[in-house]
Scaffold this motif. Structure first.
Motif, mmCIF file in Angstrom:
data_model
loop_
_atom_site.group_PDB
_atom_site.id
_atom_site.type_symbol
_atom_site.label_atom_id
_atom_site.label_comp_id
_atom_site.label_asym_id
_atom_site.label_seq_id
_atom_site.Cartn_x
_atom_site.Cartn_y
_atom_site.Cartn_z
ATOM 1 N N GLN A 63 0.822 -1.204 0.000
ATOM 2 C CA GLN A 63 0.000 0.000 0.000
ATOM 3 C C GLN A 63 0.861 1.261 0.000
ATOM 4 O O GLN A 63 0.542 2.241 -0.680
ATOM 5 N N GLU A 64 1.949 1.239 0.749
ATOM 6 C CA GLU A 64 2.862 2.382 0.786
ATOM 7 C C GLU A 64 3.505 2.602 -0.586
ATOM 8 O O GLU A 64 3.630 3.735 -1.045
ATOM 9 N N ALA A 65 3.879 1.520 -1.249
ATOM 10 C CA ALA A 65 4.476 1.619 -2.583
ATOM 11 C C ALA A 65 3.464 2.162 -3.590
ATOM 12 O O ALA A 65 3.810 2.984 -4.445
ATOM 13 N N GLU A 66 2.214 1.732 -3.491
ATOM 14 C CA GLU A 66 1.165 2.236 -4.384
ATOM 15 C C GLU A 66 0.948 3.735 -4.167
ATOM 16 O O GLU A 66 0.777 4.494 -5.130
ATOM 17 N N ALA A 67 0.956 4.185 -2.911
ATOM 18 C CA ALA A 67 0.776 5.611 -2.617
ATOM 19 C C ALA A 67 1.945 6.427 -3.161
ATOM 20 O O ALA A 67 1.751 7.511 -3.729
ATOM 21 N N THR A 68 3.165 5.907 -3.024
ATOM 22 C CA THR A 68 4.338 6.599 -3.550
ATOM 23 C C THR A 68 4.275 6.667 -5.074
ATOM 24 O O THR A 68 4.621 7.680 -5.674
ATOM 25 N N LYS A 69 3.803 5.598 -5.706
ATOM 26 C CA LYS A 69 3.667 5.584 -7.170
ATOM 27 C C LYS A 69 2.691 6.662 -7.624
ATOM 28 O O LYS A 69 2.959 7.387 -8.582
ATOM 29 N N LYS A 70 1.549 6.788 -6.928
ATOM 30 C CA LYS A 70 0.571 7.823 -7.287
ATOM 31 C C LYS A 70 1.183 9.211 -7.164
ATOM 32 O O LYS A 70 0.959 10.082 -7.995
ATOM 33 N N ALA A 71 1.977 9.418 -6.095
ATOM 34 C CA ALA A 71 2.598 10.727 -5.887
ATOM 35 C C ALA A 71 3.631 11.022 -6.973
ATOM 36 O O ALA A 71 3.707 12.142 -7.485
ATOM 37 N N ILE A 72 4.412 10.013 -7.359
ATOM 38 C CA ILE A 72 5.455 10.215 -8.371
ATOM 39 C C ILE A 72 4.854 10.459 -9.750
ATOM 40 O O ILE A 72 5.318 11.302 -10.508
ATOM 41 N N GLU A 73 3.798 9.715 -10.068
ATOM 42 C CA GLU A 73 3.241 9.790 -11.413
ATOM 43 C C GLU A 73 2.118 10.806 -11.555
ATOM 44 O O GLU A 73 1.392 10.786 -12.542
ATOM 45 N N ALA A 74 1.981 11.715 -10.587
ATOM 46 C CA ALA A 74 1.008 12.795 -10.725
ATOM 47 C C ALA A 74 1.403 13.656 -11.925
ATOM 48 O O ALA A 74 2.572 13.769 -12.282
ATOM 49 N N LYS A 75 0.421 14.255 -12.571
ATOM 50 C CA LYS A 75 0.682 14.980 -13.816
ATOM 51 C C LYS A 75 1.638 16.159 -13.651
ATOM 52 O O LYS A 75 2.376 16.494 -14.555
#
Length: 150
Positions: A63-75
């Motif tokens: 879950q932490e990795a998924e949240a970090t991915k969302k933050a990194i891949e924000a537009k």
């Protein structure tokens, strides 16, 4: 005789497995050398609770990795690194993963380990790059990197 392996045992099984072995082998070799414990009810319950705890920790990491991915891949997340260049338009050296991780932390307050950044080749020129980051064995993100001249 049933035993729970405490370490990997060649040709028998992996750590944490419950296996059936002969009485002599179990008592005289596995238990004596602390490679296994007798699989009684208390040991089996302890093994079950340990597995539950490991599963919970693995789920939290995912879950932490998924949240970090969302933050990194924000537009709007584009890591910009300003560098000095030579007369031919090339950098003096290459941009290491540590510098990318530091800039991501400085610009967007997103912390990642530099060892998770997987550069296929060195970044030695000005331009835009998609830098892959393996956050978890199931989660792969891409950092949008922009290298510009100072």
């Amino acid at each position: 005789m049933k035993v729970i392996l405490l370490e990997d045992v060649r040709k028998q099984g992996k750590k944490g497995q419950v296996i059936e072995v002969s009485e002599g082998y179990g008592r005289n070799y596995l238990i004596k050398n602390n490679l296994a414990v007798l699989a009684d009810n208390a040991a089996l319950n302890q093994l079950k609770s340990k597995r539950k705890a490991q599963a919970r920790i693995a789920e939290e990491e995912l879950q932490e990795a998924e949240a970090t991915k969302k933050a990194i891949e924000a537009k709007d997340v584009t890591v910009t690194i300003e560098v000095k260049i030579g007369e031919d338009g090339r950098l003096f050296g290459a941009i290491p993963p540590k510098q990318i991780a530091d800039e991501l932390m400085k610009q967007y307050d997103i912390e990642i380990d530099r060892r998770k950044i997987q550069l296929k080749e060195n970044i030695t020129a000005i331009g835009r790059y998609n830098v892959p980051v393996k956050l978890h064995h199931d989660v792969l993100a891409n950092i949008d990197l922009k290298v510009t001249e100072k």
